[in-house]
Design a protein around this motif. Structure first.
Motif, PDB file in Angstrom:
ATOM      1  N   PHE A 113     -46.063  15.719  29.967  1.00 57.82           N
ATOM      2  CA  PHE A 113     -45.396  14.602  29.564  1.00 57.82           C
ATOM      3  C   PHE A 113     -44.947  13.871  30.779  1.00 57.82           C
ATOM      4  CE2 PHE A 113     -44.762  17.405  26.111  1.00 57.82           C
ATOM      5  CZ  PHE A 113     -45.081  16.746  25.065  1.00 57.82           C
ATOM      6  N   ILE A 114     -44.984  12.597  30.828  1.00 51.70           N
ATOM      7  CA  ILE A 114     -44.565  11.483  32.017  1.00 51.70           C
ATOM      8  C   ILE A 114     -43.227  10.856  31.719  1.00 51.70           C
ATOM      9  CG2 ILE A 114     -45.397   9.550  33.387  1.00 51.70           C
ATOM     10  CD1 ILE A 114     -47.170  12.051  33.710  1.00 51.70           C
ATOM     11  N   LEU A 115     -42.363  11.008  32.680  1.00 53.61           N
ATOM     12  CA  LEU A 115     -41.277  10.148  32.471  1.00 53.61           C
ATOM     13  C   LEU A 115     -41.303   9.010  33.170  1.00 53.61           C
ATOM     14  CD1 LEU A 115     -38.581  12.884  33.503  1.00 53.61           C
ATOM     15  CD2 LEU A 115     -39.480  12.361  31.372  1.00 53.61           C
ATOM     16  N   LYS A 116     -41.308   7.924  32.227  1.00 58.01           N
ATOM     17  CA  LYS A 116     -41.823   6.546  32.918  1.00 58.01           C
ATOM     18  C   LYS A 116     -40.264   5.701  33.008  1.00 58.01           C
ATOM     19  CE  LYS A 116     -45.303   4.712  32.339  1.00 58.01           C
ATOM     20  NZ  LYS A 116     -46.284   4.556  33.311  1.00 58.01           N
ATOM     21  N   ASN A 117     -40.515   5.196  34.192  1.00 54.37           N
ATOM     22  CA  ASN A 117     -39.356   4.309  34.605  1.00 54.37           C
ATOM     23  C   ASN A 117     -39.189   3.302  33.575  1.00 54.37           C
ATOM     24  OD1 ASN A 117     -39.000   6.003  36.952  1.00 54.37           O
ATOM     25  ND2 ASN A 117     -40.292   4.406  38.064  1.00 54.37           N
ATOM     26  N   LYS A 118     -37.811   2.939  33.123  1.00 52.54           N
ATOM     27  CA  LYS A 118     -37.324   1.957  32.430  1.00 52.54           C
ATOM     28  C   LYS A 118     -36.939   0.781  33.317  1.00 52.54           C
ATOM     29  CE  LYS A 118     -34.621   3.505  28.446  1.00 52.54           C
ATOM     30  NZ  LYS A 118     -35.836   3.162  27.420  1.00 52.54           N
ATOM     31  N   THR A 119     -37.120  -0.177  32.606  1.00 52.72           N
ATOM     32  CA  THR A 119     -36.765  -1.694  33.564  1.00 52.72           C
ATOM     33  C   THR A 119     -35.892  -2.490  32.621  1.00 52.72           C
ATOM     34  OG1 THR A 119     -38.600  -2.859  32.575  1.00 52.72           O
ATOM     35  CG2 THR A 119     -38.995  -1.539  34.691  1.00 52.72           C
ATOM     36  N   THR A 120     -35.092  -3.495  33.026  1.00 54.92           N
ATOM     37  CA  THR A 120     -34.207  -4.180  32.385  1.00 54.92           C
ATOM     38  C   THR A 120     -34.854  -5.644  32.349  1.00 54.92           C
ATOM     39  OG1 THR A 120     -33.222  -5.182  34.406  1.00 54.92           O
ATOM     40  CG2 THR A 120     -32.204  -3.118  33.117  1.00 54.92           C
ATOM     41  N   ALA A 121     -34.536  -6.191  31.197  1.00 57.54           N
ATOM     42  CA  ALA A 121     -35.261  -7.623  30.855  1.00 57.54           C
ATOM     43  C   ALA A 121     -34.069  -8.534  30.068  1.00 57.54           C
ATOM     44  CB  ALA A 121     -36.450  -7.537  30.263  1.00 57.54           C
ATOM     45  N   CYS A 122     -34.150  -9.943  30.162  1.00 60.19           N
ATOM     46  CA  CYS A 122     -33.152 -10.886  29.460  1.00 60.19           C
ATOM     47  C   CYS A 122     -33.772 -10.780  28.201  1.00 60.19           C
ATOM     48  CB  CYS A 122     -33.188 -11.856  30.087  1.00 60.19           C
ATOM     49  SG  CYS A 122     -32.306 -13.182  29.070  1.00 60.19           S
ATOM     50  N   LEU A 123     -33.271 -10.664  27.122  1.00 64.90           N
ATOM     51  CA  LEU A 123     -33.681 -10.478  25.552  1.00 64.90           C
ATOM     52  C   LEU A 123     -33.494 -12.100  25.055  1.00 64.90           C
ATOM     53  CD1 LEU A 123     -32.093  -6.998  24.439  1.00 64.90           C
ATOM     54  CD2 LEU A 123     -34.462  -7.664  25.165  1.00 64.90           C
ATOM     55  N   ALA A 124     -32.574 -12.843  25.699  1.00 62.77           N
ATOM     56  CA  ALA A 124     -32.702 -14.230  25.275  1.00 62.77           C
ATOM     57  C   ALA A 124     -33.147 -15.176  26.160  1.00 62.77           C
ATOM     58  CB  ALA A 124     -31.153 -14.361  24.658  1.00 62.77           C
ATOM     59  N   GLN A 125     -34.333 -15.016  26.576  1.00 61.87           N
ATOM     60  CA  GLN A 125     -34.872 -15.969  27.762  1.00 61.87           C
ATOM     61  C   GLN A 125     -34.854 -17.416  27.470  1.00 61.87           C
ATOM     62  OE1 GLN A 125     -38.673 -14.684  29.616  1.00 61.87           O
ATOM     63  NE2 GLN A 125     -37.775 -12.675  29.989  1.00 61.87           N
ATOM     64  N   ASP A 126     -34.958 -17.679  26.094  1.00 59.51           N
ATOM     65  CA  ASP A 126     -35.202 -18.824  25.549  1.00 59.51           C
ATOM     66  C   ASP A 126     -33.635 -19.433  25.617  1.00 59.51           C
ATOM     67  OD1 ASP A 126     -34.303 -17.021  23.457  1.00 59.51           O
ATOM     68  OD2 ASP A 126     -34.847 -18.564  22.022  1.00 59.51           O
ATOM     69  N   ALA A 127     -32.809 -18.827  25.153  1.00 58.43           N
ATOM     70  CA  ALA A 127     -31.491 -19.263  25.458  1.00 58.43           C
ATOM     71  C   ALA A 127     -30.740 -19.323  26.784  1.00 58.43           C
ATOM     72  CB  ALA A 127     -30.469 -18.530  24.476  1.00 58.43           C
ATOM     73  N   CYS A 128     -31.133 -18.475  27.668  1.00 54.59           N
ATOM     74  CA  CYS A 128     -30.643 -18.583  28.877  1.00 54.59           C
ATOM     75  C   CYS A 128     -31.688 -19.466  29.975  1.00 54.59           C
ATOM     76  CB  CYS A 128     -30.815 -17.221  29.632  1.00 54.59           C
ATOM     77  SG  CYS A 128     -29.640 -15.845  28.916  1.00 54.59           S
ATOM     78  N   ASN A 129     -32.349 -20.073  29.427  1.00 54.65           N
ATOM     79  CA  ASN A 129     -33.587 -20.919  30.207  1.00 54.65           C
ATOM     80  C   ASN A 129     -34.369 -20.352  31.405  1.00 54.65           C
ATOM     81  OD1 ASN A 129     -33.032 -23.389  28.415  1.00 54.65           O
ATOM     82  ND2 ASN A 129     -30.970 -23.680  29.550  1.00 54.65           N
ATOM     83  N   VAL A 130     -34.662 -19.130  31.189  1.00 54.28           N
ATOM     84  CA  VAL A 130     -35.227 -18.345  32.216  1.00 54.28           C
ATOM     85  C   VAL A 130     -36.418 -18.933  32.335  1.00 54.28           C
ATOM     86  CG1 VAL A 130     -36.135 -16.049  32.838  1.00 54.28           C
ATOM     87  CG2 VAL A 130     -34.027 -16.374  31.613  1.00 54.28           C
ATOM     88  N   PRO A 131     -36.832 -19.420  33.632  1.00 54.11           N
ATOM     89  CA  PRO A 131     -38.297 -19.870  34.018  1.00 54.11           C
ATOM     90  C   PRO A 131     -39.256 -18.842  33.797  1.00 54.11           C
ATOM     91  CG  PRO A 131     -36.944 -19.807  36.204  1.00 54.11           C
ATOM     92  CD  PRO A 131     -36.051 -19.339  34.934  1.00 54.11           C
ATOM     93  N   GLN A 132     -40.504 -19.564  33.377  1.00 59.73           N
ATOM     94  CA  GLN A 132     -41.612 -18.582  33.185  1.00 59.73           C
ATOM     95  C   GLN A 132     -42.142 -18.309  34.866  1.00 59.73           C
ATOM     96  OE1 GLN A 132     -42.869 -17.260  30.758  1.00 59.73           O
ATOM     97  NE2 GLN A 132     -41.487 -18.252  29.511  1.00 59.73           N
TER      98      GLN A 132
END
Length: 157
Positions: A113-132
């Protein structure tokens, strides 16, 4: 990996081994000290209420060097937790302590079994206007279309 997947894999293994993505193995004398459900109820930055559930495995490295968790024993612990805690077929999240307690996703590579690193992300990119993210192009790729390029000393640039 969902709980049902690990339950299908365990009967086919001789030993249970966990490895971090960097190649370091969890010492083979680890203990699974907990199996449970973690629930996360939250509101994202866009105002959407979200609920997430995961099956939580906690790995612990003790000074018990004679301990070896066998696949059948882990399967028994999983089945007991399903029965007593009414655990559903959720994704598995593994807690393991390195420098601090880390939380990992779980995959299987055919042998361990491989313990895969987790990452964070904005779940509301459309509301936060996160640029592509901009596409990165190597400068050598810019001259692929010769019709739209200049030759040196042509005076077009």
């Amino acid at each position: 990996m969902k709980l049902s997947e690990i339950k299908n894999i365990l009967p086919n293994l001789e030993n249970v081994a966990f490895q971090l993505e960097n190649g370091v193995f969890v010492p083979e004398h680890f203990h699974v000290t907990e199996i449970g459900i973690t629930s996360k109820n939250f509101i994202d930055c866009g105002g959407v209420i979200r609920n997430e559930n995961a099956v939580n495995f906690q790995l612990w490295n003790a000074n018990d060097f004679e301990h070896r968790l066998k696949p059948g024993k882990l399967l028994h612990i999983i089945q007991l937790s399903e029965e007593k805690l009414n655990i559903q077929d959720f994704e598995i999240e593994v807690e393991y302590q390195n420098e601090t307690i880390g939380r990992y996703d779980l995959e299987f590579n055919g042998t361990h079994f491989i313990l895969k690193n987790k990452t964070t992300a904005c779940l509301a990119q459309d509301a936060c206007n996160v640029p592509q993210a901009k596409q990165k192009i190597a400068l050598t790729e810019l001259h692929k279309n010769e019709a739209n390029s200049c030759s040196p000393n042509s005076g077009c640039c």
